[in-house]
Design a protein around this motif. Structure first.
Motif, PDB file in Angstrom:
ATOM      1  N   PHE A  51      -1.692   5.899  -6.412  1.00 49.08           N
ATOM      2  CA  PHE A  51      -1.955   5.418  -7.773  1.00 49.08           C
ATOM      3  C   PHE A  51      -3.196   6.054  -8.387  1.00 49.08           C
TER       4      PHE A  51
ATOM      5  N   ILE B 234       6.389   5.717  -4.203  1.00 47.14           N
ATOM      6  CA  ILE B 234       6.256   4.723  -5.270  1.00 47.14           C
ATOM      7  C   ILE B 234       7.615   4.119  -5.615  1.00 47.14           C
TER       8      ILE B 234
ATOM      9  N   LEU C  26      -3.462  -3.907  -9.646  1.00 47.73           N
ATOM     10  CA  LEU C  26      -3.816  -2.710  -8.892  1.00 47.73           C
ATOM     11  C   LEU C  26      -5.243  -2.871  -8.401  1.00 47.73           C
TER      12      LEU C  26
ATOM     13  N   GLU D 151       8.641   0.241  -5.733  1.00 46.67           N
ATOM     14  CA  GLU D 151       9.303  -0.402  -6.873  1.00 46.67           C
ATOM     15  C   GLU D 151      10.515  -1.211  -6.416  1.00 46.67           C
TER      16      GLU D 151
ATOM     17  N   ALA E 121       4.488  -4.360 -10.452  1.00 39.06           N
ATOM     18  CA  ALA E 121       3.376  -5.018  -9.765  1.00 39.06           C
ATOM     19  C   ALA E 121       2.521  -5.782 -10.778  1.00 39.06           C
TER      20      ALA E 121
ATOM     21  N   ASP F 200      -8.107  -1.637  -5.103  1.00 39.31           N
ATOM     22  CA  ASP F 200      -8.330  -0.709  -3.988  1.00 39.31           C
ATOM     23  C   ASP F 200      -9.538  -1.065  -3.135  1.00 39.31           C
TER      24      ASP F 200
ATOM     25  N   TYR G  15       1.405   1.216 -11.898  1.00 39.79           N
ATOM     26  CA  TYR G  15       1.675  -0.043 -11.203  1.00 39.79           C
ATOM     27  C   TYR G  15       2.417  -1.033 -12.100  1.00 39.79           C
ATOM     28  N   LYS G  16       2.141  -0.982 -13.407  1.00 39.72           N
ATOM     29  CA  LYS G  16       2.822  -1.885 -14.339  1.00 39.72           C
ATOM     30  C   LYS G  16       4.306  -1.517 -14.471  1.00 39.72           C
TER      31      LYS G  16
ATOM     32  N   SER H  78       0.835  -1.197   0.000  1.00 41.59           N
ATOM     33  CA  SER H  78       0.000   0.000   0.000  1.00 41.59           C
ATOM     34  C   SER H  78       0.874   1.252   0.000  1.00 41.59           C
TER      35      SER H  78
ATOM     36  N   VAL I  66      -0.753  -3.951  -5.654  1.00 47.32           N
ATOM     37  CA  VAL I  66      -0.542  -2.634  -5.059  1.00 47.32           C
ATOM     38  C   VAL I  66      -1.864  -1.888  -5.002  1.00 47.32           C
TER      39      VAL I  66
ATOM     40  N   LYS J  14      -3.137   5.362 -12.899  1.00 49.18           N
ATOM     41  CA  LYS J  14      -3.408   3.962 -12.575  1.00 49.18           C
ATOM     42  C   LYS J  14      -2.485   2.991 -13.295  1.00 49.18           C
TER      43      LYS J  14
END
Length: 217
Positions: free
Chosen positions: A186, A159, A201, A163, A198, A203, A193-194, A152, A181, A190
């Motif tokens: 994010f 971030i 994604l 990573e 991760a 939430d 995350y890629k 989180s 994540v 959005k």
């Protein structure tokens, strides 16, 4: 919402005893369920905190006090998480999930709720908490062998720490570990995350529930 407004009066007064008692009584009396408490009452109580200009010197203090009260409510509500799981007829899985915050990330109320979301869905959930050094949980991965590690991130500047943690986890894991994540960091992008490695994604509870059902197919 009546229940939200009432709890806010206690939080504004920093009346921990009354706030905790009120929230737990709502659950005990069946007036709300655990998801309503988390999504519609506790989360907004943190996100909508307002600080007057003449109180600027104590704003951070008040934020920490409120977070502490909300954290206590969540911990006291854990038995109701288990009851809600049973009420939903969800069986415990033989799968675990670890929920952590990367280094320098100190916002842990959101991920604490997310940990309970996974518990509601039958997972054996381990909540590690804020500011977790990447080596600490990377070393535990091959012992615990969780199905997912959830990281989180609230502060966008963390971030990069997420990573690094993801990279270390994937280097260390001796099996196909999946990384999820989530968090406010994010919201504005959005797709990031890629880029940090991760796998997913997620939430909201609905997103987590839909994802875990799809994974079971």
């Amino acid at each position: 919402m009546e229940f939200y407004d009432k709890l806010m009066t206690y939080l504004e007064k920093e009346d921990k005893e009354s706030a905790v008692e009120y929230a737990i009584n709502l659950l005990s009396e069946g007036k709300i369920d655990i998801l309503t408490l988390y999504r519609d009452i506790l989360s907004p109580s943190l996100n909508n905190m307002f600080c007057n200009v003449d109180e600027k010197e104590v704003c951070v203090w008040r934020e920490h006090v409120r977070s502490s009260i909300v954290r206590t409510i969540i911990e006291c509500a854990y038995p109701f998480v288990i009851k809600e799981r049973e009420k939903r007829g969800v069986k415990r899985r033989n799968e675990s999930v670890i929920v952590v915050c990367p280094q320098e990330e100190y916002h842990e109320i959101g991920p604490r709720m997310v940990a309970d979301f996974f518990t509601l869905l039958g997972f054996d959930t381990v909540f590690v908490g804020a500011n977790t050094p990447k080596e600490d949980f990377a070393s535990a991965i091959n012992v615990i062998k969780p199905k997912y590690v959830v990281i989180s991130v609230t502060n966008y500047y963390n971030i990069v720490n997420a990573e690094r943690a993801i990279k270390r986890l994937k280097e260390k894991a001796n099996y196909d570990l999946k990384i999820i994540v989530g968090g406010h960091a994010f919201k504005s992008n959005k797709e990031v995350y890629k880029k940090i490695g991760a796998d997913y994604l997620l939430d909201t509870f609905e997103e987590i529930e839909a994802f875990t059902k799809e994974e079971q197919k």
